[in-house]
Design an enzyme around this catalytic site. Structure first.
Site, short mmCIF file in Angstrom:
data_model
loop_
_atom_site.label_atom_id
_atom_site.label_comp_id
_atom_site.label_asym_id
_atom_site.label_seq_id
_atom_site.Cartn_x
_atom_site.Cartn_y
_atom_site.Cartn_z
N SER A 129 0.82 -1.25 0.17
CA SER A 129 -0.14 0.12 -0.03
C SER A 129 1.03 1.34 0.05
O SER A 129 1.95 1.23 0.45
CB SER A 129 -0.95 -0.17 1.12
OG SER A 129 -1.49 1.27 1.37
N TYR A 181 -2.15 -1.51 11.00
CA TYR A 181 -2.33 -1.90 9.44
C TYR A 181 -1.22 -1.65 8.83
O TYR A 181 -0.65 -2.39 7.96
CB TYR A 181 -3.59 -1.54 8.96
CG TYR A 181 -3.69 -1.47 7.61
CD1 TYR A 181 -3.79 -2.79 7.13
CD2 TYR A 181 -3.59 -0.39 6.88
CE1 TYR A 181 -4.03 -2.59 5.41
CE2 TYR A 181 -3.52 -0.20 5.37
CZ TYR A 181 -3.75 -1.74 4.71
OH TYR A 181 -3.71 -1.75 3.69
N LYS A 232 1.99 -3.56 6.39
CA LYS A 232 2.67 -3.64 5.19
C LYS A 232 3.89 -3.47 5.04
O LYS A 232 4.69 -4.18 4.07
CB LYS A 232 1.65 -2.60 4.42
CG LYS A 232 0.20 -2.75 4.34
CD LYS A 232 -0.04 -4.23 3.50
CE LYS A 232 -1.74 -4.42 3.24
NZ LYS A 232 -1.72 -5.80 2.83
N1 UFG Z 1 -13.01 10.56 3.71
C1 UFG Z 1 -14.07 11.61 3.79
N2 UFG Z 1 -15.16 11.01 4.35
C2 UFG Z 1 -15.49 9.75 4.54
C3 UFG Z 1 -14.50 8.91 4.21
C4 UFG Z 1 -13.21 9.42 3.72
O1 UFG Z 1 -13.90 12.80 3.83
O2 UFG Z 1 -16.57 9.41 5.12
C5 UFG Z 1 -11.73 11.12 3.18
C6 UFG Z 1 -10.45 10.97 3.79
O3 UFG Z 1 -10.40 11.83 5.08
C7 UFG Z 1 -9.29 10.92 2.79
C8 UFG Z 1 -10.07 10.48 1.56
O4 UFG Z 1 -11.43 10.46 1.73
O5 UFG Z 1 -8.96 12.28 2.86
C9 UFG Z 1 -9.90 9.07 1.34
O6 UFG Z 1 -10.32 8.23 2.43
P1 UFG Z 1 -10.29 6.51 2.62
O7 UFG Z 1 -10.59 6.41 3.69
O8 UFG Z 1 -10.90 6.27 1.28
O9 UFG Z 1 -8.99 6.23 1.90
P2 UFG Z 1 -7.58 6.39 2.97
O10 UFG Z 1 -6.65 7.33 1.87
O11 UFG Z 1 -7.81 7.01 4.23
O12 UFG Z 1 -6.95 4.89 2.91
C10 UFG Z 1 -6.92 4.23 2.05
C11 UFG Z 1 -6.89 2.82 2.27
C12 UFG Z 1 -5.94 2.24 3.29
C13 UFG Z 1 -4.56 2.59 2.73
C14 UFG Z 1 -4.49 4.05 2.69
C15 UFG Z 1 -3.28 4.33 2.24
O13 UFG Z 1 -8.05 2.39 2.88
O14 UFG Z 1 -6.02 0.67 3.12
O15 UFG Z 1 -5.35 4.33 1.65
O16 UFG Z 1 -3.06 6.00 2.37
F1 UFG Z 1 -3.71 2.31 3.91
#
Ligand code: UFG
Length: 348
Positions: free
Chosen positions: A133, A158, A162
């Protein structure tokens, strides 16, 4: 001649009924690979096999057990003596949950990888593709991130699994020259298969942005919370590199081809798998509304703990070495996610 010698070589896909795993099984079968899936169904449904069969016309072999159990893993390789390569998806993946249950995450994610690596040596399986990741980069100082961008201390157990799994593979490959492994560092996988038969089906309230959006649009959630609009980005919301899950699945097929056809430069390699483009949360929300034409309730709330501000991939090394490039646009990917959600919820 023994019965097994008449059988074709197989690709073991662990976690093959999960989100990225199921899309990868479809792409492998479309390319003529014979697949056997191992999954403990802890975060997926057995019916996924029916849908893979509907899409490809082939039902993959399936074994249900937990790869953290050494004797069961051994038993698997004794039964399936024609496994030529492994794609290892099976792992716990919820960032927030890993903070509350660190030991479960370390045990599950690390032990299953180590069991597989030991089996590779014991049963002479030479090739593995591992799901890593972009989380290993943390918040990088310069963007976009290349494979040379230094890794940073993980934000969550998590993420740390990785990074540790990458190190375990690197060290095991160093000690075993005959092995050949590739880690793919995914950016943010989204979307669903165009058939609408497979896609992401999170259990409970989704943590990730796109499933939360599609569930809100489908009426399952009242409103989307946008976590923070005070980041140092053009519109203040956080930026990610969203990759279509079918494009991502295809990256695994080319990685397998690279391993099987001896195209690797070292026996442990790692590649970024993203689009190379960063989109903000607000841009993504607006694109979703535009392409689907549906209403979406949303409001801006405070930042989510542990989130980074911005990240997107430099994909040039992976594109050149793998001969692979993400093809789908953000708009078509968001539409595929919405079509999947509608299909799952029985909406027209
Ligand atoms: N977000 C919102 N509202 C929500 C959910 C997410 O605004 O309800 C925002 C988050 O704050 C972030 C973006 O959308 O800025 C993406 O969030 P995600 O949860 O979809 O994804 P992440 O980037 O946090 O996480 C993903 C994967 C993980 C991995 C990570 C690496 O889910 O497994 O990328 O950066 F580790």
């Amino acid at each position: 001649m023994k019965k097994t010698e008449l059988m074709a070589k197989q690709i073991l896909v662990t976690g093959g009924t999960g989100y990225i795993g199921s899309h990868t099984v479809v792409e492998l079968q479309n390319q003529g690979f014979e697949v056997v899936i191992v999954d403990n169904l802890s975060n997926s449904q057995i019916e996924v096999l029916d849908n893979i069969e509907k899409i490809t016309g082939i039902r993959p072999a399936f074994e249900q057990f937990d790869l953290a159990e050494r004797d069961k893993t051994d038993g698997f390789f004794q039964k399936y003596s024609n496994v030529e390569a492994i794609i290892h998806f099976a792992a716990y993946k919820a960032v927030g949950e890993s903070v509350d249950k660190p030991l479960e995450y370390y045990r599950n994610n690390l032990v299953s990888l180590m069991n597989l690596l030991e089996s590779m040596k014991k049963y002479d399986v030479k090739h593995m593709v591992f799901s890593s990741s972009c989380t290993v980069y943390g918040q990088p100082e310069t963007l976009p991130v290349t494979e040379q961008t230094p890794r940073q201390e993980a934000e969550s157990p998590y993420g740390n699994t990785k990074a540790i799994c990458e190190d375990i593979m690197r060290d095991f490959c160093k000690a075993n020259e005959a092995l050949n492994c590739i880690a793919l560092r995914y950016f943010n996988p989204i979307g669903a298969h165009e058939s609408t038969l497979i896609g992401e089906l999170p259990v409970g309230v989704p943590n990730n942005l796109v499933p939360f959006i599609t569930q809100t649009a489908a009426g399952l959630r009242k409103e989307l919370s946008i976590f923070g609009d005070d980041y140092d980005t053009p519109d203040g919301t956080a930026i990610r590199d969203y990759i279509n899950v079918v494009d991502l699945a295809k990256a695994h097929v080319v990685a397998i081809d690279r391993l099987l056809n001896d195209k690797t430069k070292q026996n442990y390699e790692y590649f970024n798998v993203g689009t190379g483009d960063g989109y903000s949360v607000m841009q993504l929300v607006k694109s979703f509304i535009k392409v689907t034409g549906v209403e979406l309730n949303y409001k801006v709330v405070g930042r989510r703990t542990g989130d980074i501000e911005k990240i997107w991939a430099d994909t040039s090394y992976g594109n050149a070495e793998l001969g692979w490039k993400a093809e789908k646009t953000l708009d078509e990917t968001l539409l595929s996610a919405w079509k999947w959600e509608k299909n799952v919820r029985g909406l027209s």
